[in-house]
Motif scaffolding. Structure first.
Motif, PDB file in Angstrom:
ATOM      1  N   PRO A  66     -24.946 -43.736  30.176  1.00 12.39           N
ATOM      2  CA  PRO A  66     -24.678 -42.619  31.103  1.00 12.39           C
ATOM      3  C   PRO A  66     -23.826 -43.017  32.312  1.00 12.39           C
ATOM      4  O   PRO A  66     -23.083 -42.191  32.839  1.00 12.39           O
ATOM      5  CB  PRO A  66     -26.083 -42.170  31.532  1.00 12.39           C
ATOM      6  CG  PRO A  66     -26.958 -43.360  31.292  1.00 12.39           C
ATOM      7  CD  PRO A  66     -26.370 -44.078  30.121  1.00 12.39           C
ATOM      8  N   GLU A  67     -23.935 -44.261  32.761  1.00 11.34           N
ATOM      9  CA  GLU A  67     -23.171 -44.688  33.936  1.00 11.34           C
ATOM     10  C   GLU A  67     -21.676 -44.727  33.649  1.00 11.34           C
ATOM     11  O   GLU A  67     -20.858 -44.351  34.488  1.00 11.34           O
ATOM     12  CB  GLU A  67     -23.657 -46.058  34.402  1.00 11.34           C
ATOM     13  CG  GLU A  67     -25.083 -46.043  34.960  1.00 11.34           C
ATOM     14  CD  GLU A  67     -25.488 -47.395  35.502  1.00 11.34           C
ATOM     15  OE1 GLU A  67     -24.656 -48.334  35.447  1.00 11.34           O
ATOM     16  OE2 GLU A  67     -26.637 -47.521  35.965  1.00 11.34           O
ATOM     17  N   ARG A  68     -21.327 -45.175  32.460  1.00  9.40           N
ATOM     18  CA  ARG A  68     -19.907 -45.246  32.092  1.00  9.40           C
ATOM     19  C   ARG A  68     -19.452 -44.055  31.246  1.00  9.40           C
ATOM     20  O   ARG A  68     -18.271 -43.955  30.903  1.00  9.40           O
ATOM     21  CB  ARG A  68     -19.628 -46.561  31.349  1.00  9.40           C
ATOM     22  CG  ARG A  68     -19.854 -47.806  32.203  1.00  9.40           C
ATOM     23  CD  ARG A  68     -19.335 -49.043  31.499  1.00  9.40           C
ATOM     24  NE  ARG A  68     -20.127 -49.354  30.305  1.00  9.40           N
ATOM     25  CZ  ARG A  68     -19.708 -50.150  29.324  1.00  9.40           C
ATOM     26  NH1 ARG A  68     -18.504 -50.696  29.387  1.00  9.40           N
ATOM     27  NH2 ARG A  68     -20.500 -50.395  28.292  1.00  9.40           N
ATOM     28  N   ASN A  69     -20.406 -43.177  30.879  1.00  8.93           N
ATOM     29  CA  ASN A  69     -20.110 -41.982  30.093  1.00  8.93           C
ATOM     30  C   ASN A  69     -19.386 -42.330  28.790  1.00  8.93           C
ATOM     31  O   ASN A  69     -18.292 -41.837  28.496  1.00  8.93           O
ATOM     32  CB  ASN A  69     -19.277 -40.982  30.908  1.00  8.93           C
ATOM     33  CG  ASN A  69     -19.161 -39.632  30.226  1.00  8.93           C
ATOM     34  OD1 ASN A  69     -20.057 -39.212  29.494  1.00  8.93           O
ATOM     35  ND2 ASN A  69     -18.048 -38.942  30.448  1.00  8.93           N
ATOM     36  N   LEU A  70     -20.030 -43.175  28.002  1.00  7.13           N
ATOM     37  CA  LEU A  70     -19.480 -43.552  26.703  1.00  7.13           C
ATOM     38  C   LEU A  70     -20.610 -43.983  25.771  1.00  7.13           C
ATOM     39  O   LEU A  70     -21.744 -44.206  26.192  1.00  7.13           O
ATOM     40  CB  LEU A  70     -18.443 -44.669  26.855  1.00  7.13           C
ATOM     41  CG  LEU A  70     -18.831 -45.969  27.582  1.00  7.13           C
ATOM     42  CD1 LEU A  70     -19.627 -46.927  26.710  1.00  7.13           C
ATOM     43  CD2 LEU A  70     -17.565 -46.664  28.083  1.00  7.13           C
ATOM     44  N   TYR A  71     -20.265 -44.085  24.479  1.00  7.55           N
ATOM     45  CA  TYR A  71     -21.195 -44.597  23.479  1.00  7.55           C
ATOM     46  C   TYR A  71     -20.766 -45.992  23.054  1.00  7.55           C
ATOM     47  O   TYR A  71     -19.572 -46.334  23.105  1.00  7.55           O
ATOM     48  CB  TYR A  71     -21.220 -43.689  22.243  1.00  7.55           C
ATOM     49  CG  TYR A  71     -22.185 -42.528  22.340  1.00  7.55           C
ATOM     50  CD1 TYR A  71     -23.512 -42.650  21.929  1.00  7.55           C
ATOM     51  CD2 TYR A  71     -21.769 -41.298  22.845  1.00  7.55           C
ATOM     52  CE1 TYR A  71     -24.395 -41.582  22.007  1.00  7.55           C
ATOM     53  CE2 TYR A  71     -22.643 -40.227  22.932  1.00  7.55           C
ATOM     54  CZ  TYR A  71     -23.954 -40.379  22.506  1.00  7.55           C
ATOM     55  OH  TYR A  71     -24.821 -39.323  22.594  1.00  7.55           O
ATOM     56  N   VAL A  72     -21.747 -46.774  22.629  1.00  8.53           N
ATOM     57  CA  VAL A  72     -21.470 -48.108  22.095  1.00  8.53           C
ATOM     58  C   VAL A  72     -21.965 -48.139  20.653  1.00  8.53           C
ATOM     59  O   VAL A  72     -23.120 -47.794  20.382  1.00  8.53           O
ATOM     60  CB  VAL A  72     -22.163 -49.210  22.919  1.00  8.53           C
ATOM     61  CG1 VAL A  72     -21.882 -50.587  22.315  1.00  8.53           C
ATOM     62  CG2 VAL A  72     -21.721 -49.158  24.371  1.00  8.53           C
ATOM     63  N   LEU A  79     -16.999 -46.052  22.333  1.00  5.79           N
ATOM     64  CA  LEU A  79     -16.477 -44.744  21.976  1.00  5.79           C
ATOM     65  C   LEU A  79     -16.331 -43.966  23.287  1.00  5.79           C
ATOM     66  O   LEU A  79     -17.326 -43.591  23.911  1.00  5.79           O
ATOM     67  CB  LEU A  79     -17.423 -43.987  21.030  1.00  5.79           C
ATOM     68  CG  LEU A  79     -17.446 -44.432  19.564  1.00  5.79           C
ATOM     69  CD1 LEU A  79     -18.190 -45.753  19.398  1.00  5.79           C
ATOM     70  CD2 LEU A  79     -18.109 -43.365  18.702  1.00  5.79           C
ATOM     71  N   LYS A  80     -15.103 -43.749  23.713  1.00  7.23           N
ATOM     72  CA  LYS A  80     -14.850 -43.170  25.028  1.00  7.23           C
ATOM     73  C   LYS A  80     -14.751 -41.645  24.963  1.00  7.23           C
ATOM     74  O   LYS A  80     -14.393 -41.064  23.930  1.00  7.23           O
ATOM     75  CB  LYS A  80     -13.578 -43.766  25.622  1.00  7.23           C
ATOM     76  CG  LYS A  80     -13.707 -45.266  25.884  1.00  7.23           C
ATOM     77  CD  LYS A  80     -12.469 -45.835  26.535  1.00  7.23           C
ATOM     78  CE  LYS A  80     -12.637 -47.330  26.819  1.00  7.23           C
ATOM     79  NZ  LYS A  80     -11.419 -47.923  27.440  1.00  7.23           N
TER      80      LYS A  80
END
Length: 201
Positions: A66-72, A79-80
């Motif tokens: 949530p802090e970087r607003n992406l999936y890993v 995944l941006k």
């Protein structure tokens, strides 16, 4: 669809101070989760399993940051965020240059351009809140209560009062059948309650 409006109507009409609800998996939608959280009603909703295509990773294998607003992804690639569609789903996409040489590609996506896309609703945090409620001690106790009360009432209506099928067509006729079934069930409960009071006296 009408669940939240019916809940509001019951509270307004009968003065119910609803503190918690327990629902089956059919109610596990982001609008309902969001609505219950905004109303400060503790919600427990059964888990609904979504099965991905055979051989592909399920969504929970992709970790949201949530802090970087992406999936890993399982291979630690990012995944941006790309865009948000009209239905409120944010789209997170991988870099095809990383994916095409990834040893886990066959388990991740079948897209021709080697790009994996994961979606997340803008109200997904509310759904996560409901999931955490379900796993809590009080949530488990509440859900057990649902099986002991509500489901028994439905089963009784279907097995003993012909509620498995609608006798007539049309909303008005179906509503009449539902209300008459409820009246009969309430009369039975009243008779049992009065009988207990008489035996106690």
């Amino acid at each position: 669809m009408p669940y939240l409006s019916r809940l509001d109507r019951q509270q307004a009409r009968f003065g119910f101070a609803v503190e918690a609800v327990a629902l089956d998996s059919g109610y596990l939608t982001t609008p309902i989760c969001r609505g219950l959280q905004s109303r400060k009603i503790f919600a427990v909703i059964a888990h609904r399993r979504f099965h991905p295509k055979q051989g592909l990773f399920p969504k929970w294998k992709f970790t949201f940051d949530p802090e970087r607003n992406l999936y890993v992804c399982p291979a630690s690639h990012e995944l941006k965020y790309r865009t948000t569609d009209r239905k409120g789903y944010r789209q997170y996409a991988s870099d095809p240059e990383h994916c095409k040489s990834c040893p886990l590609l066959d388990q991740c996506t079948q897209s021709r351009n080697h790009r994996k896309v994961v979606t997340r609703h803008v109200w997904e945090d509310s759904k996560d809140w409901v999931r955490n409620n379900r796993l809590s001690k009080s949530g488990k106790q509440l859900y057990r209560k649902r099986k002991e009360t509500i489901e028994r009432s439905f089963a009784d209506a279907k097995e003993l009062h012909g509620f498995r099928y609608c006798r007539l067509r049309g909303l008005r006729n179906v509503r009449e059948q539902a209300l008459m079934t409820a009246v009969v069930q309430n009369m039975k409960k009243m008779a049992i309650h009065l009988d207990r009071l008489e035996k106690q006296g």
